[in-house]
Design a protein around this motif. Structure first.
Motif, PDB file in Angstrom:
ATOM      1  N   MET A 120       0.843  -1.193   0.000  1.00  0.00           N
ATOM      2  CA  MET A 120       0.000   0.000   0.000  1.00  0.00           C
ATOM      3  C   MET A 120       0.876   1.240   0.000  1.00  0.00           C
ATOM      4  SD  MET A 120      -3.133  -0.871   2.564  1.00  0.00           S
ATOM      5  CE  MET A 120      -2.056  -0.901   3.991  1.00  0.00           C
ATOM      6  N   GLU A 126      -4.746   3.574  -2.411  1.00  0.00           N
ATOM      7  CA  GLU A 126      -4.700   2.153  -2.074  1.00  0.00           C
ATOM      8  C   GLU A 126      -5.082   1.936  -0.619  1.00  0.00           C
ATOM      9  OE1 GLU A 126      -0.594   1.634  -3.438  1.00  0.00           O
ATOM     10  OE2 GLU A 126      -1.306   0.018  -4.710  1.00  0.00           O
ATOM     11  N   LEU A 173      -8.377  -0.201   0.682  1.00  0.00           N
ATOM     12  CA  LEU A 173      -8.233  -1.345   1.569  1.00  0.00           C
ATOM     13  C   LEU A 173      -8.988  -1.119   2.876  1.00  0.00           C
ATOM     14  CD1 LEU A 173      -7.008  -4.121   1.717  1.00  0.00           C
ATOM     15  CD2 LEU A 173      -4.932  -3.128   2.669  1.00  0.00           C
ATOM     16  N   LYS A 187     -12.664  -1.771   2.346  1.00  0.00           N
ATOM     17  CA  LYS A 187     -12.940  -3.214   2.373  1.00  0.00           C
ATOM     18  C   LYS A 187     -12.902  -3.731   3.811  1.00  0.00           C
ATOM     19  CE  LYS A 187     -11.277  -6.030  -0.635  1.00  0.00           C
ATOM     20  NZ  LYS A 187     -10.308  -6.814  -1.444  1.00  0.00           N
ATOM     21  N   CYS A 235     -12.190  -7.950   3.509  1.00  0.00           N
ATOM     22  CA  CYS A 235     -10.771  -8.208   3.265  1.00  0.00           C
ATOM     23  C   CYS A 235     -10.475  -9.707   3.276  1.00  0.00           C
ATOM     24  CB  CYS A 235      -9.921  -7.531   4.352  1.00  0.00           C
ATOM     25  SG  CYS A 235      -9.666  -5.773   4.098  1.00  0.00           S
ATOM     26  N   THR A 236      -9.518 -10.099   2.447  1.00  0.00           N
ATOM     27  CA  THR A 236      -8.987 -11.455   2.532  1.00  0.00           C
ATOM     28  C   THR A 236      -8.131 -11.542   3.798  1.00  0.00           C
ATOM     29  OG1 THR A 236      -6.975 -10.896   1.323  1.00  0.00           O
ATOM     30  CG2 THR A 236      -8.904 -11.571   0.016  1.00  0.00           C
ATOM     31  N   GLU A 264      -5.043 -12.155   4.047  1.00  0.00           N
ATOM     32  CA  GLU A 264      -3.785 -11.454   3.786  1.00  0.00           C
ATOM     33  C   GLU A 264      -3.960  -9.944   3.913  1.00  0.00           C
ATOM     34  OE1 GLU A 264      -3.755 -15.423   2.214  1.00  0.00           O
ATOM     35  OE2 GLU A 264      -5.106 -13.751   1.801  1.00  0.00           O
ATOM     36  N   GLU A 265      -5.087  -9.430   3.371  1.00  0.00           N
ATOM     37  CA  GLU A 265      -5.333  -7.991   3.445  1.00  0.00           C
ATOM     38  C   GLU A 265      -5.597  -7.547   4.880  1.00  0.00           C
ATOM     39  OE1 GLU A 265      -7.314  -7.116  -0.949  1.00  0.00           O
ATOM     40  OE2 GLU A 265      -8.563  -7.891   0.673  1.00  0.00           O
ATOM     41  N   THR A 266      -6.294  -8.383   5.640  1.00  0.00           N
ATOM     42  CA  THR A 266      -6.536  -8.069   7.045  1.00  0.00           C
ATOM     43  C   THR A 266      -5.223  -7.968   7.807  1.00  0.00           C
ATOM     44  OG1 THR A 266      -8.700  -9.144   7.010  1.00  0.00           O
ATOM     45  CG2 THR A 266      -7.666  -8.830   9.171  1.00  0.00           C
ATOM     46  N   GLU A 271      -2.420  -7.168   6.573  1.00  0.00           N
ATOM     47  CA  GLU A 271      -1.726  -5.975   6.119  1.00  0.00           C
ATOM     48  C   GLU A 271      -2.253  -4.737   6.846  1.00  0.00           C
ATOM     49  OE1 GLU A 271      -1.862  -5.522   1.910  1.00  0.00           O
ATOM     50  OE2 GLU A 271      -0.305  -3.999   1.857  1.00  0.00           O
TER      51      GLU A 271
END
Length: 392
Positions: A1, A6, A10, A13, A19-20, A22-24, A26
């Motif tokens: 990010m 970005e 995110l 989301k 969030c997936t 992985e995104e969580t 992050e």
């Protein structure tokens, strides 16, 4: 990010629990790295809250998120952030505030009508909406008549059919504003207290004084498109604010188009004289752009430059009588304007068309005839079902 956009995407989301894993992770990592204070809930608290919340429609959540984001941006100057550091801490604070607000809303009978959040106007509705100075909302029906009252119960305006006329006999001593919002597929006329007549195009919002006050400029605020027939008053200049552009006149006929999808705000002068200048500057007749009748001034929204050129003014004012004109316009912008004009939904699956530019002019035509033209002349295939158009 690496960019604010970005981060914002995110976080949005994350707030919606989309969030997936992985995104969580992050988001959690960034939050821990840039944690501000203990005033905001921890990421774990946010996750627990999200898990307990009932399902909310993405559109409603998105609207609430964007409202808070906008509100926060307007008050950025009060946020103390050290230089040369990530702006993420500001956005994570916004995200935490969003979640808390959403949680409170659902846990208390979904009462999310907080004073700091104004619901977005649904331009695809069928109602013309008038918001009064006290925040109350009045629905205007073209087949009806209604009186407009001020906060003291005095009559300040009368609506009949597709026109609302304000009186100049109220005892107001300070400026108070009404805001009128015109949905897709409709047009409306507004006569201000100084007898200035305003034609409002579909998808337009105009904020204006209930009564103009002696000794002060006559200023209104426009989002969308309107044609102004301004009553002459040399002592009180009439100013149209269109975001970062001011248009200043004494008495004249001109059109202002300030829709969000357009790269420029266009001012077309039919009669008289108007000055164009940046809204954060004072008017200066020697330095600012002065339009002559028969000219169009285009204010570039990106760099604030103003270009002028002679035009056939009827082309740009034909919408008042049902006309529709596109000049060197991308197809994606044409779609937006067709949706606004006819209150339809257009889905374009031909991505190659999006940035192609077209020229076209129509009189008072149906959407079926407009689409038929694009098919006959440009070979654009489509189907129409109910209020939805699918371009193949």
């Amino acid at each position: 990010m690496n960019s604010n956009s970005e981060i914002k995407d995110l976080l949005q989301k994350f707030v919606l629990n989309q969030c997936t894993p992985e995104e969580t992770n992050e988001v959690i990592a960034y939050y821990k790295k840039n944690k501000l204070t203990d005033d905001f809930p921890s990421v774990e608290d946010i996750q627990n809250l999200l898990g307990e919340m009932p399902k909310m429609s993405p559109q409603k959540a998105d609207d609430i998120f964007m409202n808070i984001l906008t509100s926060s941006k307007e008050n950025e100057t009060t946020i103390d952030i050290a230089p040369k550091k990530s702006h993420f801490k500001k956005y994570i604070a916004i995200a935490a505030s969003v979640v808390v607000l959403l949680g409170i809303g659902f846990f208390y009978k979904q009462n999310i009508q907080n004073k700091t959040i104004q619901p977005k106007f649904d331009f695809k509705s069928t109602d013309i909406v008038l918001q009064l100075e006290n925040g109350k909302v009045q629905i205007i029906h073209e087949d009806n008549s209604v009186q407009v009252l001020d906060s003291k119960g005095n009559v300040v305006g009368n609506q009949s059919g597709n026109k609302l006329v304000y009186e100049n006999n109220s005892d107001l001593e300070k400026v108070s504003y009404n805001t009128i919002k015109i949905p897709y597929g409709k047009k409306f006329q507004l006569q201000l207290s100084d007898r200035t007549l305003v034609h409002l195009n579909s998808g337009t919002t105009l904020k204006y004084p209930v009564k103009f006050i002696a000794g002060e400029n006559r200023q209104v605020f426009l989002d969308g498109e309107a044609f102004f027939d301004v009553a002459k008053d040399k002592k009180h200049p009439f100013i149209v604010n269109a975001d970062n552009l001011n248009v200043r006149v004494l008495g004249t006929h001109f059109n202002v188009s300030n829709y969000p999808e357009d790269a420029a705000t266009d001012v077309v002068l039919v009669e008289g004289s108007v000055g164009m200048y940046n809204s954060n500057e004072d008017f200066n007749a020697d330095k600012n752009t002065i339009l002559k009748p028969g000219y169009k001034g285009s204010f570039n929204k990106e760099n604030a430059s103003i270009m002028t050129k002679p035009v056939i003014t009827d082309i740009y004012t034909s919408w008042i009588n049902g006309g529709l004109t596109f000049r060197n316009m991308t197809f994606k912008n044409i779609i937006t304007k067709l949706e606004r004009r006819y209150n339809v939904t257009i889905i374009n699956k031909n991505e190659k068309l999006a940035n192609e530019k077209f020229n076209a002019s129509f009189k008072e035509e149906s959407i079926e005839n407009v689409m038929s033209y694009f098919n006959d002349i440009h070979g654009i295939n489509y189907t129409i079902k109910n209020n939805q158009i699918l371009i193949k």
